[in-house]
Design an enzyme around this catalytic site. Structure first.
Site, PDB file in Angstrom:
ATOM      1  N   LYS A   1       0.853  -1.200   0.000  1.00 24.00           N
ATOM      2  CA  LYS A   1       0.000   0.000   0.000  1.00 24.00           C
ATOM      3  C   LYS A   1       0.883   1.242   0.000  1.00 24.00           C
ATOM      4  O   LYS A   1       1.903   1.287   0.711  1.00 24.00           O
ATOM      5  CB  LYS A   1      -0.892  -0.032   1.240  1.00 24.00           C
ATOM      6  CG  LYS A   1      -1.951   1.064   1.288  1.00 24.00           C
ATOM      7  CD  LYS A   1      -2.855   0.878   2.513  1.00 24.00           C
ATOM      8  CE  LYS A   1      -3.942   1.929   2.609  1.00 24.00           C
ATOM      9  NZ  LYS A   1      -4.835   1.732   3.766  1.00 24.00           N
TER      10      LYS A   1
ATOM     11  N   SER B   1      -9.778   1.838   2.795  1.00 18.29           N
ATOM     12  CA  SER B   1      -8.904   2.564   1.909  1.00 18.29           C
ATOM     13  C   SER B   1      -7.880   1.712   1.165  1.00 18.29           C
ATOM     14  O   SER B   1      -7.354   2.133   0.141  1.00 18.29           O
ATOM     15  CB  SER B   1      -8.164   3.637   2.706  1.00 18.29           C
ATOM     16  OG  SER B   1      -7.296   3.039   3.660  1.00 18.29           O
TER      17      SER B   1
ATOM     18  N   SER C   1      -9.870  -0.562   6.962  1.00 16.10           N
ATOM     19  CA  SER C   1      -9.297  -0.469   5.621  1.00 16.10           C
ATOM     20  C   SER C   1      -8.594  -1.713   5.083  1.00 16.10           C
ATOM     21  O   SER C   1      -8.232  -1.740   3.914  1.00 16.10           O
ATOM     22  CB  SER C   1      -8.329   0.700   5.546  1.00 16.10           C
ATOM     23  OG  SER C   1      -9.063   1.887   5.418  1.00 16.10           O
TER      24      SER C   1
END
Ligand code: GLN
Length: 484
Positions: A77, A152, A176
């Site tokens: 990420k 997210s 997330s």
């Protein structure tokens, strides 16, 4: 190849059925073909990936033992620092910022000879539930590209579901990792707060943030957790403890396991199909000799309110550093104050600015007691609820999200999207570990179930998750866009 996992590929590598370089090249080609539609990645690092793959092949050729993750391409990420690579947090503010150091999780993965194919998309500074808040445009769900992949960590989930990465790291402040895993038919694990170091993770809300894996199955979750967990003196909230082998928890026996089911997680906001899928999972557990125990967590009703006070409060303070001086984007101004205003107005997106304003408001003199302090008190009550529930049960079952992935633009007002976090944020507020696993489908889209454990109860939730997964291979399917 279809359902590609770390553990299957590890066996193939060690049996010399495939080389790490061949595998990496194949994944890069598939990623490049899929990216036009999926947009899971914000940057790629193929040269480094191929060099690492060659090094792993050399070790295999020399007869050396390799670690579980060695030579298996994954993705990270884009709010986790990898030295020498951009780390944008999907924000204009950090569009060209190159990380000068490695996050602890990356150091640990390097020690395992990991391979990263690149950095994945997210909602700006991890604030959101769909990747629609990314400055670089959203990622798409490999099960249906008209739907969001969740957020997210939506880029991480989309990459794994589309087979553009075998595994990915995400971060979970309020859901997330678990919600995108659930939307993309994957397994997502949010470890106990403090089990995985946050050093090198761009801070959103420091008392809630945790890094964890998004993967195809429970075995892979244990493998990645083995690699990244462990005490780190550079993170003052890291728990000092001995390293464990989480693969040992992968047992199908759940006899006598007490599964707590709090009514409050199954309220009117949760779709019928989600409730039905979890009910049938509970029947399965009962059939295996587990005990279903009704428990109550009354303060769940305040979870979203408390989270949307504490998380923005911490974010407003963490994001104060992006002022055009230290690093990142700068918009020139007439004087320093004008420069700050212009930089922060142009560098942050709408949702980030909303959170900064909310955070500053709840922390400001006169409102601090009414909002922030009160939220801390309710957080404590929530923790007491969970402690009481865990006195009666070993794990808690709950939905990962109200339903399956939603369509782009489905939530036009921020408040209704915040409400969607009801299933996940209470877990961050109490620091507990939780795993989301696929539990069924609705109209062809995956549904997810959380198994929440007490502090450091990772083994219990991995055991419960593994037992369900092994008996339900039909839920661990490849997304239509994942075929390669
Ligand atoms: N959806 C939540 C939020 O917008 C959770 C985000 C996260 O876990 N990073 O804050």
């Amino acid at each position: 190849m279809s359902q590609i996992t770390i553990h299957d590929l590890h066996d193939k590598l060690t049996a010399k059925e495939i080389s790490a370089v061949e595998l990496t090249k194949q994944m890069i080609a598939h990623r490049d073909a899929a990216e036009g539609e999926i947009h899971a990645y914000l940057s790629v690092s193929d040269e480094a990936a191929l060099a690492r793959a060659a090094a792993v092949d050399a070790r295999i050729a020399a007869g050396e033992a390799i670690s579980d993750m060695a030579g298996i391409p994954g993705a990270v990420k884009d709010n986790i620092c990898i030295k020498g690579e951009t780390c944008t947090a999907a924000s204009r503010m950090l569009e060209h910022w190159v990380a000068p150091y490695n996050a602890t999780v990356i150091e640990k993965l390097e020690a395992e000879d990991y391979i990263s194919l690149g950095k994945t998309n997210l909602d700006e500074f991890a604030m959101g539930s769909s990747t629609e808040n990314s400055y670089f445009g959203p990622s798409r769900n490999p099960w249906d590209t008209e739907c969001v992949p969740g957020g997210s960590s939506g880029g991480s989930a989309a990459a794994v579901a589309a087979n553009e990465a075998v595994w990915a790291l995400g971060s979970d402040t309020g859901g997330s990792i678990r919600q995108p895993a659930s939307f993309c038919g994957l397994v997502g694990l949010k470890p106990t707060y403090g089990l995985v170091s946050r050093y090198g993770l761009l801070a959103f809300a420091s008392s809630l943030d945790q890094i964890g894996p998004i993967v195809k199955d429970v075995t892979d979750a244990a493998i990645v957790l083995n690699a990244i967990a462990g005490h780190d003196p550079r993170d003052s909230t890291s728990i000092p403890m001995e390293k464990k082998d989480y693969k040992k928890a992968l047992k199908t026996d759940v006899k006598g396991l007490r599964i707590g089911v709090p009514d409050e997680f199954f309220g009117p906001g949760i779709k019928e199909e989600t409730k039905a899928a979890i009910q049938s999972a509970l029947k399965f557990y009962e059939g295996e000799g587990a005990e279903i125990v009704p428990v109550s967590i009354p303060h769940i009703k305040s979870g979203v309110s408390v989270y949307y006070i504490i998380a923005p409060a911490e974010a407003s303070s963490n994001l104060a550093r992006y002022d055009g001086v230290g690093f990142g984007f700068r918009m020139p101004g007439e004087d320093i104050v004008d420069m700050y205003i212009k930089t922060r107005s142009a560098g942050f997106g709408k949702e980030v600015k909303r959170r900064i304003m909310l955070g500053n408001y709840v922390l400001s003199a006169g409102y601090y007691d009414a909002y922030y302090l009160k939220a801390l008190k309710v957080r404590k009550l929530l923790k007491e609820d969970f402690d009481q529930a865990f006195a009666k049960c070993d794990v808690i079952a709950a939905p990962s999200a109200s339903g399956a992935a939603f369509k782009f633009g489905a939530f036009s007002d921020p408040l209704s999207l915040y409400m969607e976090d009801i299933c996940t944020v209470p877990v961050n507020l109490v620091g507990a570990p939780s795993i989301s696993i696929p539990v069924g489908f609705h109209d062809g889209m995956p549904l997810g179930m959380q198994l929440i454990g007490p502090t450091l109860g990772e083994e219990r939730i991995l055991n419960a998750a593994y037992a369900f997964e092994q008996a339900h291979p039909e839920y661990t399917k490849t997304a239509p866009k994942g075929d390669m």
